[in-house]
Motif scaffolding. Structure first.
Motif, short mmCIF file in Angstrom:
data_model
loop_
_atom_site.label_atom_id
_atom_site.label_comp_id
_atom_site.label_asym_id
_atom_site.label_seq_id
_atom_site.Cartn_x
_atom_site.Cartn_y
_atom_site.Cartn_z
N LEU A 204 1.02 -1.08 -0.05
CA LEU A 204 -0.07 0.10 0.01
C LEU A 204 0.88 0.94 0.14
N GLY A 205 0.47 2.29 0.46
CA GLY A 205 1.28 3.63 0.47
C GLY A 205 1.97 3.68 1.89
N ASP A 206 2.46 4.81 1.97
CA ASP A 206 3.33 5.10 3.33
C ASP A 206 2.30 5.07 4.47
N ALA A 207 3.04 4.85 5.89
CA ALA A 207 2.43 4.77 6.93
C ALA A 207 3.01 5.54 7.94
N PHE A 208 2.11 5.95 8.99
CA PHE A 208 2.90 6.54 10.15
C PHE A 208 2.33 5.89 11.48
N PHE A 209 3.11 5.97 12.46
CA PHE A 209 2.78 5.47 13.86
C PHE A 209 3.27 6.72 14.72
N ALA A 210 2.45 7.24 15.61
CA ALA A 210 2.80 8.45 16.37
C ALA A 210 2.15 8.11 17.76
N ALA A 211 3.17 7.85 18.94
CA ALA A 211 2.70 7.52 20.11
C ALA A 211 3.14 8.59 21.00
N SER A 212 2.24 8.67 22.24
CA SER A 212 2.50 9.54 23.14
C SER A 212 2.35 9.21 24.63
N ASN A 213 2.99 9.74 25.44
CA ASN A 213 2.68 9.30 26.90
C ASN A 213 1.88 10.47 27.70
N ALA A 214 1.13 11.12 26.83
CA ALA A 214 0.31 12.23 27.48
C ALA A 214 -0.79 11.47 28.58
N ASN A 215 -1.12 11.99 29.71
CA ASN A 215 -1.70 11.62 30.70
C ASN A 215 -1.06 10.42 31.62
N GLU A 216 0.19 10.39 31.49
CA GLU A 216 0.86 9.30 32.22
C GLU A 216 0.42 7.81 31.82
N THR A 217 0.02 7.91 30.39
CA THR A 217 -0.18 6.64 29.78
C THR A 217 0.26 6.60 28.26
N TRP A 218 0.64 5.55 27.67
CA TRP A 218 1.33 5.62 26.19
C TRP A 218 -0.19 5.40 25.22
N VAL A 966 -4.62 26.90 17.49
CA VAL A 966 -4.97 25.72 16.75
C VAL A 966 -4.01 25.01 16.02
N ALA A 967 -3.24 25.87 15.15
CA ALA A 967 -2.32 25.50 14.28
C ALA A 967 -1.07 24.93 15.18
N GLU A 968 -0.77 25.74 16.15
CA GLU A 968 0.26 25.11 17.15
C GLU A 968 0.01 23.96 17.67
N LYS A 969 -1.41 23.96 18.33
CA LYS A 969 -1.77 22.54 18.90
C LYS A 969 -1.87 21.56 17.82
N ALA A 970 -2.32 21.65 16.61
CA ALA A 970 -2.05 20.70 15.62
C ALA A 970 -0.67 20.20 15.45
N LYS A 971 0.12 21.18 15.25
CA LYS A 971 1.54 20.63 15.07
C LYS A 971 2.18 19.76 16.21
N LYS A 972 1.43 20.26 17.43
CA LYS A 972 1.88 19.52 18.55
C LYS A 972 1.22 18.41 19.02
N PHE A 973 1.44 17.00 18.47
CA PHE A 973 0.62 15.91 18.62
C PHE A 973 0.69 15.45 20.02
N SER A 974 -0.57 15.65 20.43
CA SER A 974 -0.70 15.03 21.91
C SER A 974 0.41 15.14 23.01
N PRO A 975 0.57 16.42 23.43
CA PRO A 975 1.74 16.85 24.07
C PRO A 975 1.97 15.85 25.04
N GLY A 976 3.09 15.37 25.34
CA GLY A 976 3.30 14.08 26.52
C GLY A 976 4.17 14.90 27.58
N SER A 977 4.64 13.85 28.27
CA SER A 977 5.49 14.20 29.48
C SER A 977 7.08 13.95 29.04
N GLU A 978 8.03 14.64 29.68
CA GLU A 978 9.47 14.38 29.23
C GLU A 978 9.82 13.00 29.82
N ILE A 979 10.39 12.16 29.04
CA ILE A 979 10.97 10.86 29.39
C ILE A 979 12.51 11.36 30.00
N LYS A 980 12.40 10.80 31.37
CA LYS A 980 13.75 10.99 32.11
C LYS A 980 14.82 10.06 31.60
#
Length: 988
Positions: A204-218, A966-980
């Motif tokens: 098929l075509g290209d794919a993406f996988f975006a994960a975030s640890n927002a709200n303390e869960t992935w 909105v544009a900034e929020k859209a660019k920032k995919f589901s803001p998560g927490s820093e990974i120490k």
């Protein structure tokens, strides 16, 4: 330089690694990565801000491949290698990993300064695929990895989810899609808490996988592009054969364990071949993501076979639609959502509405199409944000609009005051929209409830009519229904300020009120008219007068007019005028005849009903200048018809003056007062009366009648009610220098009362003449004269007797005195006798004087009696003289009036000249006032324009800020927490 010493740690099967003897007691003795990096930087005379973020892992097999000798040339670099068995954490999953470490220095090509590099490299398993990872110690916020398809290695979507330890229950297999990949690249963003992966699929075509640890869960969002022609049968079935009815360009399937209201594919790492992944129609598009499977497609309306979608295409002239619909178990689609990529313009009959964020909702079995989007409905300087839902039919669209008045915290927001009416607070607002295809037309309106400042909420109803100027929606009419509204409340509703007017005007109340702000002049459905500006129409009861008023805000106050119904009080007073009357159109709705203020949506039977009959007075209102309230009217009063007058109205009622003639003799003005059903009028006037007095009798003889020509000063009062009218009078006249009053008397008034009034008064005077001019008979007069004479004679006798008694007493006293003298002297008898004779003579004289006095008194009595008789005889002659005297006075008065007339002509010329002077002065004053008002209007317009511009700038600033957010929020995919920590020691 030859290696002289080796070190090898358990767990590594590679050949021994050598290091130099010079640093045998320094670098090779380091056991942790932070320690090794610190010593390395110290030896090369460098420092790093990232040194504190070096992973706490063990290192082994350290070797030095260069020298830190400062004698070396500038470009010479020091290199250190080492190995580590560690644990790499991706998402919620730990991976054992063998790492190769390299530390070296080099010269920066940008600054030409010596810098350092530190890399950790290794392989991590995603299923059977081994991804090469790289971690830059000098840039510790990023960890990257890549993989290319190799013999014996395979990578699927599920391998990625498992490698991050993110569980899900998405029925991936049911979609029937090939989710194998031939190359991937990922980036772990430790500072953002993101894992971003780009992939190129096998089929098929290209794919993406975006994960975030927002709200303390992935959680993750995965999407894969499906090229045209590669839609599987399973996907077609799951979309209810929708794909066969519409044209589709590209498509995309998205699997998600999170929800995002605004999602845009984030910036992804380049693929291993250093190319960027391509997502076609989704590249820069925002979308709403739900948990589960979301199917997205680029719909081509120009290629659809569906008639409703063809209609959408012809109306909007838009070709591309972003279809977006969730597919949930049992994976049968019945409702789909498609979005236009740009705002959509609906056009019909020259009007247009812009739908922002437009969407189409497609319902299957049967096929239905709905449009949905945001529209702004202006309320003057401010607007309402609304969501419009439009269901497309064959001939028209069924539209419903919801006002968005809830803030981001779920709290209800206050509606703005409409159209600058600062005293009005909208409570509930509904927006009505109509769209007809044949003939093409668009309609938009608002209604709801409102209150004015101190009123309770939801007490009044309102509506707003708008007009379309292209795509610009302009309010044309705001109208409100109020059961009752006084002028003070009306002024407060419009301006938010108190009305400065007399108290009775402030509280003057209207009922069944239609209040409005209008940009147009038009006739309402009930037949009444409204003008440009702010005003109201309603019924006002003014002291018994039923009126229909049309008032407007103007020049800092309230002005307008009202038509009154013709007024009648009994049969003696009628107040009318040039009023055309008020006829309202009523409609038969649900069996009741009612008036409507807005255009009926259905065809109702109608009729015209007269609410205010024609022929009534016309009233004028003004709270700005006196007179505040007056009426132009025609009055019929007693026998006088249609006298045109001005009526001044105050808290006491109606005050006016009427001029009437009294029996054709004199004109007089009546000061009139009318309050509800009670009328009173007062007047003072003089009547020249010729009163016949007599017959007069004296001594039983009929002396006949005589005419009395007098000026009668009259005070008159008229009282009237619906059932009874009374005329009360009193007055006086002069006769022979004396004021003679006629006692007050009343009579029932009828239409001829004023005409016959002189006769009434003459009769009253003639009747009263019996007392005023009554003469006794001659016998009575003579008898009274005799009685008077007898009384005088009796009085004279009494007086004479008293005198005689006094004289006798005096004489006796004299004789006694003489005798006493004789006795005293005892001698001179002759002289004593002589003295006695003298005394006797004196006494005789006294007695004679007394008799004379008695005669005088008696004669005086006789004279008075004769004088009284003569006066009686002379009375008719004197009366005639008085008549002649009055006639002479009348001629003198006529001559005086002629002279006064000549003076009046001269005075009239002077007055005319003065009127011209006054008129010119008034013209100049009015001109100055008009210029002043024009300046005020222009200033107000400029102020309002500036206010609008300022408000528009604020609105634009808010919109711009919102768009950027909105544009900034859209660019920032589901803001998560820093990974120490992403690396840790094995076994920890």
């Amino acid at each position: 330089m030859m290696p002289e010493q080796t070190r090898n740690e358990s767990g590594f099967q590679d050949p021994p690694i050598f290091f130099t003897k010079e640093d045998a007691d320094d670098l090779p003795n380091s056991s942790t990565l932070p320690e090794l990096v610190s010593r390395f930087l110290s030896n090369v005379n460098l420092s790093s801000q990232a040194a504190g973020e070096i992973p706490e892992i063990d290192v082994q097999n350290i070797r030095l491949l260069g020298s830190h000798n400062l004698a070396f040339e500038e470009h010479s670099d020091l290199q250190i290698s080492a190995e580590s068995l560690s644990v790499l954490t991706l998402g919620k999953q730990d991976h054992d990993i063998a790492l190769n470490l390299s530390l070296n220095t080099k010269t920066s090509s940008d600054t030409l300064n010596k810098i350092w590099e530190g890399l950790l490299e290794g392989n991590v398993h995603f299923g059977t695929a081994q991804l090469e990872i790289k971690y830059d110690l000098a840039n510790p916020q990023r960890l990257s990895g890549k993989w290319k398809e190799k013999q014996g290695e395979q990578l699927t979507f599920q391998n990625i989810a498992d490698a991050l330890g993110i569980p899900h229950n998405i029925p991936v297999e049911a979609m029937g899609l090939d989710l194998r990949f031939k190359s991937v690249a990922f980036e772990l963003q430790l500072d953002q808490g993101h894992f971003l992966l780009s992939a190129r699929s096998t089929s098929l075509g290209d794919a993406f996988f975006a994960a975030s640890n927002a709200n303390e869960t992935w959680n993750f969002v995965f999407g894969i592009l499906i090229p045209p022609g590669k839609m599987g049968n399973s996907l077609n079935k799951m979309t209810g054969n929708l794909l066969s009815e519409i044209g589709i360009g590209e498509a995309c399937c998205i699997y998600s364990t999170l929800e995002e209201d605004i999602f845009m594919i984030p910036e992804l790492p380049n693929l291993p071949d250093d190319t960027k992944p391509s997502f076609g129609f989704l590249g820069s598009t925002t979308m709403k993501i739900d948990r589960g499977i979301v199917f997205c497609a680029d719909l081509l309306l120009s290629q659809t076979n569906n008639p409703l979608l063809k209609m959408i295409h012809s109306i909007t002239k838009e070709d591309h639609l972003l279809l977006q619909t969730p597919l949930s178990p049992p994976l049968t689609g019945q409702r789909f959502t498609a979005r236009f990529l740009e705002p959509m313009t609906i056009e019909a009959g020259g009007a247009s509405i812009v739908l922002k964020q437009p969407e189409i909702l497609l319902n299957l079995n049967p096929m239905q199409v709905q449009l949905e989007g945001l529209i702004n409905v202006p309320l003057g300087a401010e607007s309402l944000s609304c969501t419009a839902t439009i269901e497309i039919g064959e001939t028209h669209a069924q539209c419903s609009v919801t006002v968005n008045n809830v803030d981001e915290n779920g709290q209800t927001k206050l509606f703005p005051s409409p159209l600058g009416l600062s005293g009005i607070q909208l409570d509930e607002v509904a927006v009505n929209m109509g769209w007809t295809f044949t003939p093409p037309s668009l309609l938009l309106g608002l209604d709801g409830t409102f209150h004015v400042l101190d009123q309770p909420p939801d007490i009044n109803q309102f509506g707003i009519t708008v007009a379309f100027q292209g795509s610009l929606i302009t309010p044309k009419l705001f109208y409100g229904y109020l059961e009752q509204l006084d002028l003070e409340l009306f002024y407060k509703a419009v301006t938010g300020k108190q009305l400065n007017a007399p108290s009775f005007l402030n509280k003057l109340a209207a009922k069944q009120v239609f209040m409005y702000w209008s940009d147009i002049s038009k006739e309402l459905p009930d037949g009444t008219l409204i003008n440009i500006g702010t005003g109201f129409n309603g019924f006002i009861d003014l002291f018994g007068f039923k009126t229909h008023a049309s008032l407007m805000i103007s020049n800092g106050g309230i002005q307008g007019s009202a038509q009154a119904a013709p007024f009648r009080l009994g049969n003696l007073l009628t107040i009318g005028g040039n009023g055309e009357g008020i006829r309202l159109k009523e409609y038969l709705v649900n069996g009741d005849w009612i008036t409507l203020k807005k255009e009926p949506e259905e065809q109702y039977e109608s009729r015209l009903i007269t609410y205010i009959p024609p022929g009534g007075a016309v009233l004028q209102f003004s709270t700005a200048t006196s007179p505040y309230l007056y009426a132009s009217a025609k009055v019929s009063f007693f026998h006088l018809m249609d006298q045109e007058i001005e009526i001044e109205i105050s808290d006491q009622g109606f005050r006016f003056e009427l001029e009437t003639d009294i029996g054709g003799l004199v004109n007089t003005k009546w000061s009139c007062q009318l309050n509800d059903q009670a009328f009173s009028a007062e007047a003072k006037f003089k009547l020249d009366l010729d009163v016949k007095v007599g017959p007069i009798k004296m001594q039983g003889i009929d002396l006949g009648s005589f005419g009395l020509d007098i000026e009668f000063n009259t005070s008159a009062t008229i009282s009237g009610s619906p059932t009874e009218w009374t005329l009360s009078l009193q007055g006086e006249f002069m006769f022979e220098g004396a004021s003679i009053a006629i006692p007050s008397f009343s009579l029932k008034a009828d239409t001829r009362a004023l005409t016959d009034l002189p006769g009434y008064i003459a009769d009253k005077i003639a009747e009263a003449a019996k007392d005023l001019f009554s003469f006794p008979s001659a016998n009575e007069v003579l008898e009274k004269a005799k009685e008077a004479a007898q009384q005088a004679i009796n009085k004279a006798g009494e007086n004479a007797k008293a005198l005689i008694d006094k004289a006798s007493t005096e004489a006796t006293k004299i004789i006694d005195d003489a005798e006493q003298i004789g006795q005293a002297i005892g001698a001179g008898v002759d002289s004593a006798i002589a003295k006695a004779a003298e005394i006797r003579q004196e006494a005789g004289q006294i007695i004679a004087d007394g008799l004379n006095e008695v005669e005088n008194i008696a004669q005086d009595a006789r004279n008075k009696a004769e004088e009284l008789r003569k006066q009686v005889d002379a009375f008719p002659g004197k009366a005639q003289e008085e008549i002649e005297k009055l006639a002479r006075h009348a001629q003198e008065e006529a001559d005086r009036l002629i002279r006064d007339g000549e003076e009046a002509v001269k005075h009239a010329e002077e007055q005319a000249n003065q009127l011209l002077v006054d008129a010119n002065a008034e013209f100049n004053r009015l001109k100055d006032e008009v210029l002043q008002k024009v300046d005020e209007i222009l200033n107000d317009a400029k102020e309002y324009a500036q206010k609008l511009e300022s408000k528009a700038a604020e609105v634009w600033k808010d919109i711009d800020s919102w768009a950027k957010d909105v544009a900034e929020k859209a660019k920032k995919f589901s803001p998560g927490s820093e990974i120490k920590k992403t690396f840790k020691r094995k076994g920890w």
